[in-house]
Design an enzyme around this catalytic site. Sequence first.
Site, PDB file in Angstrom:
ATOM      1  CG  HIS A  36      36.214  40.814  42.679  1.00 45.70           C
ATOM      2  ND1 HIS A  36      34.999  41.432  42.533  1.00 45.70           N
ATOM      3  CD2 HIS A  36      36.727  40.709  41.436  1.00 45.70           C
ATOM      4  CE1 HIS A  36      34.783  41.667  41.245  1.00 45.70           C
ATOM      5  NE2 HIS A  36      35.808  41.237  40.570  1.00 45.70           N
ATOM      6  CG  HIS A 120      30.605  43.713  38.893  1.00 42.82           C
ATOM      7  ND1 HIS A 120      30.371  42.358  38.879  1.00 42.82           N
ATOM      8  CD2 HIS A 120      31.273  43.959  40.054  1.00 42.82           C
ATOM      9  CE1 HIS A 120      30.859  41.819  39.986  1.00 42.82           C
ATOM     10  NE2 HIS A 120      31.409  42.779  40.716  1.00 42.82           N
ATOM     11  CD  GLU A 122      26.162  39.929  40.328  1.00 40.44           C
ATOM     12  OE1 GLU A 122      26.978  40.033  41.253  1.00 40.44           O
ATOM     13  OE2 GLU A 122      24.951  40.196  40.458  1.00 40.44           O
ATOM     14  CB  CYS A 189      23.503  38.340  47.765  1.00 38.55           C
ATOM     15  SG  CYS A 189      24.172  37.091  48.815  1.00 38.55           S
ATOM     16  CB  SER A 217      35.862  43.308  46.198  1.00 34.76           C
ATOM     17  OG  SER A 217      34.730  43.140  47.007  1.00 34.76           O
TER      18      SER A 217
END
Length: 277
Positions: A36, A120, A122, A189, A217
């Site tokens: 991003h 998103h 992901e 994460c 982002s």
Amino acid sequence: MKVKLASSYGFCFGVKRAIKIAEGYEDSATMGPLIHNQNEIDRLKTDYNVGLYNNLTDVKPKDTIIIRTHGIPKNDLKDLRKKDAKVINATCPFVTTPQQIVKKMSQENYSILIFGDEAHPEVKGVKSYGEDQEDVHVILSISELDNINFKYDKIATVAQTTKKKETYLEIVNALILKNKEVRVFNTICDATFENQDAARELSKEVDVMVVIGGKNSSNTKQLHSICLENCQDSYLIENAKELDPNWFKNKNLCGITAGASTPDWIIQQVVDEIEKY
Ligand code: F3S
């Protein structure tokens, strides 16, 4: 103007890895933006002729296609392989993990709950690994839990890698009250935590805070919202051109942090510019 950098900021392991992979494949193309950050994508195009495809229909046989850091849906990957393209996977290993968990747990007849943003890339990718798409549910807040009809009373949960752990815990606590079995996978994460904690600390001690990163982002936006909690004069910019000298009037110390997809050369340009004020 004095400038202080957060003790942890910028590129995470997964982004560094994806860029390194892309730099090794000149004249290739990525499926969706690799990371991003438009500036870094432009640099890869200029220096390595790494192009960008947004649709599978753009892919031609023998193309070298790099899978983006956030991954792509399972069926897109299958279709890519059918097109006789050379597929290079730059999906961050921390994103591959929730994909595999969703696959495994749904095969074991768990209903799946994903804490994340359905739009998103992901999350779209992670969701696609569920065996029964009707029983993979995506929520962004605890209030959405009431509207879900789980197929089983065994639930497995994963979170988008960049989400807040506090909100995830609230959701998990609510789930356990209503279901016989809840398998919780902490897929958030650490790279995001480290940058967030450092931004939180720094924003407490500075007069003005600049957050550098892509405006689309999610981890950059989250850094900005954390900084705003402690420092009202917190601004989100993509590059040095967006700086406004008025932000720094009558201020002494400027804190700087950057999203996980922001390259060092952009951060340096911003620091150099602010130091001139
Ligand atoms: Fe991967 Fe974490 Fe970065 S999931 S892409 S290392 S923020």
